[in-house]
Design an enzyme around this catalytic site. Structure first.
Site, PDB file in Angstrom:
ATOM      1  N   ARG A  72      29.441  48.022  33.897  1.00 61.43           N
ATOM      2  CA  ARG A  72      30.355  47.704  35.006  1.00 61.43           C
ATOM      3  C   ARG A  72      31.304  48.876  35.264  1.00 61.43           C
ATOM      4  O   ARG A  72      31.653  49.165  36.402  1.00 61.43           O
ATOM      5  CB  ARG A  72      31.135  46.421  34.679  1.00 61.43           C
ATOM      6  CG  ARG A  72      30.233  45.184  34.664  1.00 61.43           C
ATOM      7  CD  ARG A  72      31.018  43.947  34.316  1.00 61.43           C
ATOM      8  NE  ARG A  72      31.976  43.618  35.359  1.00 61.43           N
ATOM      9  CZ  ARG A  72      33.125  42.980  35.128  1.00 61.43           C
ATOM     10  NH1 ARG A  72      33.444  42.637  33.881  1.00 61.43           N
ATOM     11  NH2 ARG A  72      33.945  42.690  36.116  1.00 61.43           N
ATOM     12  N   GLN A  87      43.305  39.700  39.607  1.00 65.06           N
ATOM     13  CA  GLN A  87      42.505  39.249  38.469  1.00 65.06           C
ATOM     14  C   GLN A  87      41.375  40.239  38.230  1.00 65.06           C
ATOM     15  O   GLN A  87      40.682  40.171  37.221  1.00 65.06           O
ATOM     16  CB  GLN A  87      41.908  37.858  38.737  1.00 65.06           C
ATOM     17  CG  GLN A  87      42.942  36.774  38.964  1.00 65.06           C
ATOM     18  CD  GLN A  87      42.291  35.481  39.402  1.00 65.06           C
ATOM     19  OE1 GLN A  87      41.920  34.648  38.575  1.00 65.06           O
ATOM     20  NE2 GLN A  87      42.127  35.310  40.702  1.00 65.06           N
ATOM     21  N   ASP A  90      38.441  46.030  38.361  1.00 64.12           N
ATOM     22  CA  ASP A  90      37.993  47.292  38.985  1.00 64.12           C
ATOM     23  C   ASP A  90      39.225  48.077  39.442  1.00 64.12           C
ATOM     24  O   ASP A  90      40.347  47.574  39.403  1.00 64.12           O
ATOM     25  CB  ASP A  90      37.049  46.996  40.168  1.00 64.12           C
ATOM     26  CG  ASP A  90      37.701  46.192  41.288  1.00 64.12           C
ATOM     27  OD1 ASP A  90      37.172  45.138  41.678  1.00 64.12           O
ATOM     28  OD2 ASP A  90      38.788  46.620  41.777  1.00 64.12           O
ATOM     29  N   HIS A  98      44.248  40.647  34.218  1.00 64.46           N
ATOM     30  CA  HIS A  98      43.097  40.471  33.314  1.00 64.46           C
ATOM     31  C   HIS A  98      42.639  41.787  32.722  1.00 64.46           C
ATOM     32  O   HIS A  98      41.521  41.885  32.206  1.00 64.46           O
ATOM     33  CB  HIS A  98      41.940  39.797  34.067  1.00 64.46           C
ATOM     34  CG  HIS A  98      42.205  38.352  34.348  1.00 64.46           C
ATOM     35  ND1 HIS A  98      41.445  37.622  35.228  1.00 64.46           N
ATOM     36  CD2 HIS A  98      43.157  37.495  33.881  1.00 64.46           C
ATOM     37  CE1 HIS A  98      41.915  36.383  35.288  1.00 64.46           C
ATOM     38  NE2 HIS A  98      42.952  36.287  34.476  1.00 64.46           N
ATOM     39  N   SER A 127      38.321  31.827  43.380  1.00 59.58           N
ATOM     40  CA  SER A 127      37.788  30.452  43.450  1.00 59.58           C
ATOM     41  C   SER A 127      38.794  29.414  42.972  1.00 59.58           C
ATOM     42  O   SER A 127      38.582  28.222  43.112  1.00 59.58           O
ATOM     43  CB  SER A 127      36.522  30.351  42.581  1.00 59.58           C
ATOM     44  OG  SER A 127      36.864  30.672  41.224  1.00 59.58           O
ATOM     45  N   LEU A 184      36.226  33.289  51.300  1.00 55.32           N
ATOM     46  CA  LEU A 184      34.963  33.026  52.013  1.00 55.32           C
ATOM     47  C   LEU A 184      34.696  31.530  52.110  1.00 55.32           C
ATOM     48  O   LEU A 184      34.216  31.019  53.117  1.00 55.32           O
ATOM     49  CB  LEU A 184      33.814  33.723  51.276  1.00 55.32           C
ATOM     50  CG  LEU A 184      32.462  33.742  52.003  1.00 55.32           C
ATOM     51  CD1 LEU A 184      32.576  34.476  53.322  1.00 55.32           C
ATOM     52  CD2 LEU A 184      31.392  34.386  51.125  1.00 55.32           C
TER      53      LEU A 184
HETATM   54  N1  APR Z   1      35.398  37.756  50.983  1.00 55.01           N
HETATM   55  C1  APR Z   1      36.289  36.840  50.559  1.00 55.01           C
HETATM   56  N2  APR Z   1      36.050  35.955  49.561  1.00 55.01           N
HETATM   57  C2  APR Z   1      34.842  36.030  48.975  1.00 55.01           C
HETATM   58  C3  APR Z   1      33.847  36.952  49.356  1.00 55.01           C
HETATM   59  C4  APR Z   1      34.165  37.841  50.414  1.00 55.01           C
HETATM   60  N3  APR Z   1      33.286  38.756  50.845  1.00 55.01           N
HETATM   61  N4  APR Z   1      32.746  36.746  48.571  1.00 55.01           N
HETATM   62  C5  APR Z   1      33.052  35.749  47.722  1.00 55.01           C
HETATM   63  N5  APR Z   1      34.297  35.301  47.981  1.00 55.01           N
HETATM   64  C6  APR Z   1      35.038  34.233  47.297  1.00 55.01           C
HETATM   65  C7  APR Z   1      34.168  33.089  46.811  1.00 55.01           C
HETATM   66  O1  APR Z   1      34.122  32.081  47.825  1.00 55.01           O
HETATM   67  C8  APR Z   1      34.951  32.618  45.578  1.00 55.01           C
HETATM   68  O2  APR Z   1      35.896  31.618  45.938  1.00 55.01           O
HETATM   69  O3  APR Z   1      35.599  34.825  46.147  1.00 55.01           O
HETATM   70  C9  APR Z   1      35.708  33.861  45.116  1.00 55.01           C
HETATM   71  C10 APR Z   1      35.149  34.449  43.842  1.00 55.01           C
HETATM   72  O4  APR Z   1      35.335  33.511  42.832  1.00 55.01           O
HETATM   73  P1  APR Z   1      34.948  33.905  41.326  1.00 55.01           P
HETATM   74  O5  APR Z   1      33.591  34.524  41.310  1.00 55.01           O
HETATM   75  O6  APR Z   1      35.245  32.709  40.494  1.00 55.01           O
HETATM   76  O7  APR Z   1      35.987  35.073  40.954  1.00 55.01           O
HETATM   77  P2  APR Z   1      37.501  34.911  40.558  1.00 55.01           P
HETATM   78  O8  APR Z   1      38.119  33.754  41.256  1.00 55.01           O
HETATM   79  O9  APR Z   1      38.123  36.241  40.736  1.00 55.01           O
HETATM   80  O10 APR Z   1      37.408  34.592  38.975  1.00 55.01           O
HETATM   81  C11 APR Z   1      38.632  34.521  38.286  1.00 55.01           C
HETATM   82  O11 APR Z   1      37.423  34.298  36.214  1.00 55.01           O
HETATM   83  O12 APR Z   1      35.617  34.993  34.969  1.00 55.01           O
HETATM   84  C12 APR Z   1      36.992  35.101  35.098  1.00 55.01           C
HETATM   85  O13 APR Z   1      38.319  36.919  34.451  1.00 55.01           O
HETATM   86  C13 APR Z   1      37.360  36.524  35.387  1.00 55.01           C
HETATM   87  O14 APR Z   1      39.062  37.377  36.867  1.00 55.01           O
HETATM   88  C14 APR Z   1      37.980  36.464  36.777  1.00 55.01           C
HETATM   89  C15 APR Z   1      38.444  35.023  36.882  1.00 55.01           C
END
Ligand code: APR
Length: 238
Positions: free
Chosen positions: A64, A96, A99, A114, A183, A208
């Protein structure tokens, strides 16, 4: 001047998640298959997983970290950096994400709650230090020369996120809380909106899909961060 129901110059706190970087080509975590780039989260994002198989965890984070060279900040990152420069009130960006895209877009008032892919943590001397290349099991700590004691400086499940006091203080004194690309599945970040509501801040979600905490927001705008974030920043500033 009023924007989003708040006077310009009020205190602004923004929380970002993986959706912020999705349009730059950085995979999110909770895609349909629920796996994280082919791995169960427990295998690669817990201290137990690291103790069980350090080679697997190093390989996961080394890949990554290397991938960062192949991605660029998107228009959403650039818009948030512009907002930070032009916003007359207090501003804090809490991410969170691990990168470096917010920094590369120009964001400065930024907290990586994080941790960061490009930092290492030596368990022998407790030094935390920049780490750009591969780490692997044989990494030598530049501070104490210990070998094989450096781990990624990433907050794993079960560990305490960074700078929580500073984040909590900012949220308790903010007038506008904006959540982008997350999310709402992982605490404590998922609970920030409830604190913001409790202190009377206006709460806006840009995502999204509706997050698990959508009900706590005054307004939810759906779309890709690279499109709806610049539009929102233009609206707020112009
Ligand atoms: N634009 C806006 N939102 C988006 C896009 C996009 N192009 N693509 C995806 N999403 C949204 C999805 O709908 C989802 O709600 O981004 C969110 C990503 O959710 P996760 O994959 O759960 O990521 P995140 O919420 O950052 O996770 C939180 O969980 O695994 C741990 O430490 C890790 O920091 C991470 C934490």
């Amino acid at each position: 001047m009023v924007a989003d129901g708040r006077r310009i110059g009020d205190s602004l706190v923004i929380l970002t998640g993986a959706g912020m970087s999705a349009d730059s080509g950085v995979p999110t975590f909770r895609a349909a298959d629920g796996l994280w780039e082919g791995h169960r989260v427990e295998e690669v994002a817990t201290p137990e997983g690291f103790a069980r198989d350090p080679a697997l965890v190093h390989a996961f984070y080394d890949a990554r970290r290397a991938h960062l060279a192949a991605v660029e900040p998107n228009a959403g990152h650039l818009a948030l950096a512009r907002l930070e420069r032009e916003w007359p009130g207090n501003f804090l960006l809490v991410t969170q994400n691990v990168d470096d895209l917010h920094e590369r877009a120009g964001s400065e008032r930024l907290i990586h709650m994080h941790g960061e892919l490009q930092r290492g943590w030596c368990l022998a001397c407790d030094h935390r230090l920049p780490w750009a290349g591969a780490m692997g099991e044989g990494a030598v700590c530049p501070a104490c020369a210990a070998t094989g004691q450096v781990r990624p400086d990433i907050v794993w499940f079960g560990e305490m996120p960074y700078q929580m006091d500073r984040i909590d203080e900012a949220i308790r004194t903010c007038d506008l809380f904006v959540s982008i690309g997350t999310s709402g599945a992982v605490y404590p970040a998922a609970g920030f909106v409830q604190t913001a509501r409790y202190v009377g801040a206006r709460c806006l979600e840009l995502n999204l899909d509706p997050s698990q905490g959508s009900i706590f927001f005054d307004e939810t705008r759906l779309g890709r961060a690279s499109e709806i974030v610049p539009r929102w920043v233009d609206e707020l500033l112009d």
